[in-house]
Write an enzyme that holds these catalytic residues in place. Structure first.
Site, PDB file in Angstrom:
ATOM      1  N   HIS A  96       2.903  11.102  -1.961  1.00  0.00           N
ATOM      2  CA  HIS A  96       3.179  10.230  -0.817  1.00  0.00           C
ATOM      3  C   HIS A  96       2.942  10.999   0.482  1.00  0.00           C
ATOM      4  O   HIS A  96       3.112  12.213   0.546  1.00  0.00           O
ATOM      5  CB  HIS A  96       4.620   9.715  -0.878  1.00  0.00           C
ATOM      6  CG  HIS A  96       4.903   8.600   0.070  1.00  0.00           C
ATOM      7  ND1 HIS A  96       5.188   8.822   1.401  1.00  0.00           N
ATOM      8  CD2 HIS A  96       4.928   7.251  -0.104  1.00  0.00           C
ATOM      9  CE1 HIS A  96       5.381   7.652   1.996  1.00  0.00           C
ATOM     10  NE2 HIS A  96       5.229   6.684   1.109  1.00  0.00           N
ATOM     11  N   GLU A 165      -2.548   4.183   0.880  1.00  0.00           N
ATOM     12  CA  GLU A 165      -1.619   4.000   1.992  1.00  0.00           C
ATOM     13  C   GLU A 165      -2.169   4.685   3.239  1.00  0.00           C
ATOM     14  O   GLU A 165      -1.976   5.892   3.417  1.00  0.00           O
ATOM     15  CB  GLU A 165      -0.256   4.613   1.651  1.00  0.00           C
ATOM     16  CG  GLU A 165       0.503   3.909   0.556  1.00  0.00           C
ATOM     17  CD  GLU A 165       1.965   4.355   0.538  1.00  0.00           C
ATOM     18  OE1 GLU A 165       2.833   3.504   0.693  1.00  0.00           O
ATOM     19  OE2 GLU A 165       2.216   5.565   0.393  1.00  0.00           O
TER      20      GLU A 165
END
EC number: 5.3.1.1
Length: 243
Positions: A96, A165
């Site tokens: 992430h 993302e």
């Protein structure tokens, strides 16, 4: 056939008591979800045991927010695959943008995490994405391709999920245009060389835009941050309507 994976990443939110309140509200909504949608919640580590108990017998699966590449050892603040498997965790988010940014995680470390997850029966959700500066300099595709190629090295592409993302869209309220997100997801699948690779989009996903996002041909699901903290909002996202 690519499966649909709708995942909510709670990040550093929710105590055990607030997680229980959330799940008590969420489970009734979940009974309306289509059976072919895999709905996943990634709570903080402290709430995993609580959720594992509450979610027994439901159609909701658990994910961790990270996983280490070793099963035991002197790795302060880390968590191992066996610790997660003990609580029926099925997925593990790796790479992430926040650990990449705040803890300088490299693509090589992320690859080790992904491979460790797979070798222990977990499905890694491998996150990739560019910063606004990289996009403005025309470097987005090069950066994402490097993350994909290095992050997926020696992994089984049939047993993982990629989450695209764009960093500039995470928690900012700015959403990547659906057509552009779809284009990048298509490129990721091409770079990986596997047409059945499952790819999510993440970045300011909310009830107002989920139907459009999920109408895109190369997007198979979403990784949701802030909107997943409200059980009604996340249920609406999981129960999106095909356009």
């Amino acid at each position: 056939m690519r499966k649909t994976v709708i995942a909510g990443n709670w990040k550093m939110h929710m105590t055990c008591s607030s997680a229980k309140e959330y799940i008590d509200k969420f489970i009734p909504f979940s009974k309306e979800f289509p059976s072919d949608r895999h709905v996943v919640i990634a709570p903080p580590f402290t709430a995993i045991s609580t959720l594992a108990s509450l979610l027994q017998g439901t159609n909701i699966q658990l994910s961790s927010q990270n996983v280490h590449w070793e099963d035991t050892g002197a790795f302060t603040a880390e968590i191992s695959p066996s610790m997660l498997l003990e609580h029926d965790v099925r997925y593990a988010i790796v790479g992430h943008s926040e650990p990449r940014k705040y803890f300088s995680e490299s693509d090589e470390q992320i690859n080790l995490r992904a491979r460790s997850a797979q070798s222990n029966g977990l499905i890694p959700i491998v996150c990739v994405g560019e910063s606004i500066e990289q996009r403005e300099r025309g470097e987005a595709e090069r950066v994402i391709r490097r993350q994909v190629e290095q992050g997926l090295e020696q992994t089984d592409l049939t047993k993982l999920v990629i989450a695209y993302e764009p960093i500039w869209a995470i928690g900012t309220g700015k959403t990547c245009e659906s057509n552009e997100a779809n284009r990048i997801c298509g490129l990721i699948r091409e770079w990986a060389g596997f047409s059945d690779l499952i790819i999510q989009y993440g970045g300011s996903v909310k009830p107002a835009n989920i139907d459009e996002i999920m109408s895109m041909s190369d997007i198979d699901g979403v990784l949701v941050g802030g909107a997943s903290l409200d059980p009604e909002n996340f249920a609406r996202i999981a129960n999106y309507q095909s356009i």
